[in-house]
Design a protein around this motif. Sequence first.
Motif, mmCIF file in Angstrom:
data_model
loop_
_atom_site.group_PDB
_atom_site.id
_atom_site.type_symbol
_atom_site.label_atom_id
_atom_site.label_comp_id
_atom_site.label_asym_id
_atom_site.label_seq_id
_atom_site.Cartn_x
_atom_site.Cartn_y
_atom_site.Cartn_z
ATOM 1 N N ASN A 165 31.336 36.440 53.618
ATOM 2 C CA ASN A 165 31.977 36.414 52.369
ATOM 3 C C ASN A 165 30.964 37.551 51.289
ATOM 4 O OD1 ASN A 165 33.250 35.941 50.597
ATOM 5 N ND2 ASN A 165 33.178 34.114 50.456
ATOM 6 N N VAL A 166 31.237 39.041 51.836
ATOM 7 C CA VAL A 166 30.197 39.198 50.659
ATOM 8 C C VAL A 166 30.323 39.414 49.693
ATOM 9 C CG1 VAL A 166 29.926 40.917 53.312
ATOM 10 C CG2 VAL A 166 31.400 41.491 51.741
ATOM 11 N N PRO A 167 28.889 39.791 48.916
ATOM 12 C CA PRO A 167 29.560 40.917 47.542
ATOM 13 C C PRO A 167 30.685 41.613 47.287
ATOM 14 C CG PRO A 167 27.190 40.944 47.526
ATOM 15 C CD PRO A 167 28.197 40.451 49.025
ATOM 16 N N TYR A 168 31.949 41.722 46.355
ATOM 17 C CA TYR A 168 32.533 42.579 45.980
ATOM 18 C C TYR A 168 32.936 42.880 45.055
ATOM 19 C CZ TYR A 168 36.760 39.559 47.113
ATOM 20 O OH TYR A 168 36.821 38.772 47.083
ATOM 21 N N VAL A 169 32.938 42.718 43.498
ATOM 22 C CA VAL A 169 32.958 42.491 42.085
ATOM 23 C C VAL A 169 32.243 44.597 42.115
ATOM 24 C CG1 VAL A 169 33.197 42.483 40.547
ATOM 25 C CG2 VAL A 169 32.705 40.808 42.036
ATOM 26 N N PRO A 170 32.764 45.707 41.742
ATOM 27 C CA PRO A 170 32.319 46.375 40.275
ATOM 28 C C PRO A 170 31.071 45.817 39.728
ATOM 29 C CG PRO A 170 34.523 46.996 41.514
ATOM 30 C CD PRO A 170 34.436 45.731 41.999
ATOM 31 N N SER A 171 30.307 46.196 39.811
ATOM 32 C CA SER A 171 29.199 46.860 38.844
ATOM 33 C C SER A 171 29.984 46.518 37.505
ATOM 34 C CB SER A 171 28.080 47.517 39.551
ATOM 35 O OG SER A 171 27.431 47.383 40.877
ATOM 36 N N ALA A 172 30.259 47.659 37.191
ATOM 37 C CA ALA A 172 31.080 47.390 36.006
ATOM 38 C C ALA A 172 32.271 46.544 36.132
ATOM 39 C CB ALA A 172 31.353 48.956 35.898
ATOM 40 N N GLU A 173 32.602 46.048 36.745
ATOM 41 C CA GLU A 173 33.438 45.293 36.144
ATOM 42 C C GLU A 173 32.829 44.018 35.984
ATOM 43 O OE1 GLU A 173 36.820 45.822 39.089
ATOM 44 O OE2 GLU A 173 37.265 47.466 38.589
ATOM 45 N N ILE A 174 31.734 43.403 36.411
ATOM 46 C CA ILE A 174 31.272 42.171 36.169
ATOM 47 C C ILE A 174 31.381 41.645 34.967
ATOM 48 C CG2 ILE A 174 28.953 41.169 36.353
ATOM 49 C CD1 ILE A 174 29.595 41.487 39.156
ATOM 50 N N LEU A 209 33.661 41.178 33.438
ATOM 51 C CA LEU A 209 35.596 41.134 33.191
ATOM 52 C C LEU A 209 35.280 40.327 34.017
ATOM 53 C CD1 LEU A 209 36.631 45.188 33.474
ATOM 54 C CD2 LEU A 209 36.051 43.650 31.359
ATOM 55 N N LEU A 210 34.788 39.656 34.576
ATOM 56 C CA LEU A 210 34.642 37.895 35.762
ATOM 57 C C LEU A 210 35.065 37.150 34.313
ATOM 58 C CD1 LEU A 210 32.378 37.917 38.335
ATOM 59 C CD2 LEU A 210 34.658 38.769 38.314
ATOM 60 N N PRO A 211 35.799 35.744 34.693
ATOM 61 C CA PRO A 211 35.893 34.594 33.810
ATOM 62 C C PRO A 211 34.222 34.224 33.599
ATOM 63 C CG PRO A 211 37.244 34.949 35.948
ATOM 64 C CD PRO A 211 36.556 35.799 36.007
ATOM 65 N N PRO A 212 34.224 34.282 32.361
ATOM 66 C CA PRO A 212 32.615 32.948 31.972
ATOM 67 C C PRO A 212 32.355 32.360 33.139
ATOM 68 C CG PRO A 212 34.320 32.904 30.448
ATOM 69 C CD PRO A 212 35.338 33.277 31.239
ATOM 70 N N ALA A 246 31.873 32.415 36.270
ATOM 71 C CA ALA A 246 31.998 33.250 37.543
ATOM 72 C C ALA A 246 30.873 33.889 37.255
ATOM 73 C CB ALA A 246 32.774 34.332 38.156
ATOM 74 N N ARG A 247 30.837 34.473 35.782
ATOM 75 C CA ARG A 247 30.036 35.628 35.081
ATOM 76 C C ARG A 247 28.710 34.708 34.418
ATOM 77 N NH1 ARG A 247 33.027 37.361 30.599
ATOM 78 N NH2 ARG A 247 31.936 35.894 29.537
ATOM 79 N N ASP A 248 28.736 34.440 34.042
ATOM 80 C CA ASP A 248 27.789 33.082 33.089
ATOM 81 C C ASP A 248 26.736 31.951 34.293
ATOM 82 O OD1 ASP A 248 28.524 34.833 31.575
ATOM 83 O OD2 ASP A 248 29.845 32.672 30.381
ATOM 84 N N HIS A 249 27.583 31.092 35.889
ATOM 85 C CA HIS A 249 26.643 30.426 35.651
ATOM 86 C C HIS A 249 26.497 30.827 37.556
ATOM 87 C CE1 HIS A 249 27.221 27.737 32.850
ATOM 88 N NE2 HIS A 249 28.392 28.348 31.960
ATOM 89 N N GLU A 250 26.896 31.721 37.849
ATOM 90 C CA GLU A 250 27.326 32.578 39.648
ATOM 91 C C GLU A 250 25.899 32.949 39.740
ATOM 92 O OE1 GLU A 250 30.927 30.762 41.873
ATOM 93 O OE2 GLU A 250 30.959 32.514 41.137
ATOM 94 N N PRO A 251 25.555 33.007 40.629
ATOM 95 C CA PRO A 251 24.056 34.186 41.212
ATOM 96 C C PRO A 251 24.566 35.798 40.937
ATOM 97 C CG PRO A 251 24.087 33.132 42.704
ATOM 98 C CD PRO A 251 25.233 32.254 41.739
ATOM 99 N N ARG A 252 24.481 36.695 40.726
ATOM 100 C CA ARG A 252 24.865 37.933 40.159
ATOM 101 C C ARG A 252 24.589 38.772 41.886
ATOM 102 N NH1 ARG A 252 25.396 42.394 36.291
ATOM 103 N NH2 ARG A 252 25.933 44.173 37.187
ATOM 104 N N VAL A 253 23.831 38.341 42.968
ATOM 105 C CA VAL A 253 23.395 38.317 44.135
ATOM 106 C C VAL A 253 24.760 38.328 44.777
ATOM 107 C CG1 VAL A 253 22.097 37.059 44.706
ATOM 108 C CG2 VAL A 253 21.860 39.330 46.029
#
Length: 266
Positions: free
Chosen positions: A173-182, A184-187, A189-196
Amino acid sequence: MPSPSSSPLSALTSRDAVVAALRAAGCVFAEDEAELILAAGAPHEVASMVGRRTAGLPLELVVGWARFGGLRITVEPGVFVPRRRTEFLVEQALAQAPSAAVVVDLCCGSGAVGAALAAGLGEAELHAADIDPAAVRCARRNVACRGGRVHTGDLFEALPGELRGRVDILAANVPYVPSAEIGLLPPEARDHEPRVALDGGADGLDVLRRVASGAPGWLAPGGCLLVEAGRRQASAAVDAFTAAGLRPRLAVCEERYAHVVIGVRP
């Protein structure tokens, strides 16, 4: 900032009060969330739990667990929360290899995928791996009870060499969000889950390509690699599997917005 004792949250003494606080914060499923919070926390903990939830912490991290594949999966702060759509990946893996004897959950996060696969298969040798030590600690809580082992490291570097050529199911279950769209994620995920666990590089497929390229050396003949991708990425992901020498197909569940690329080693 007011102290907890002076906050209106300190007055939360009933289900109705918890529901009202959650609804006021914009929680769409306030009633269901209230039930989970009240069941998870002692009376003196409820106000603090509601405060964390209304501040934007994912519900699963507030109560300490997530429901996945019929299992109760422990989740901890700083660890990716398993998504219900990823249950489709587990279902596809079990359909593709119902007699799998060796299973690897790569980029395992909480270990939810590996635990669900082990539960579905029964007697399977389970290995899970992640580069994030926090994820590894959490995963051990979820897979140890199924006899699984968890390893720390970057993708295949984490795995014991004895697994080469033996893996029947390789779920990643690899990370697959494009870097430029991080951004745009819901808060949640964006604020509470590891970017990696989220950032897949410029087009979101950097890690997927690495996994596809390395998978044939670890899969048993007829073994399968399964990776989740976004709708826009599906075609490129299939191409990456083909380039790695795998026989690919795309499975889609529109209801869960899930796209899983499955590649079989000839």
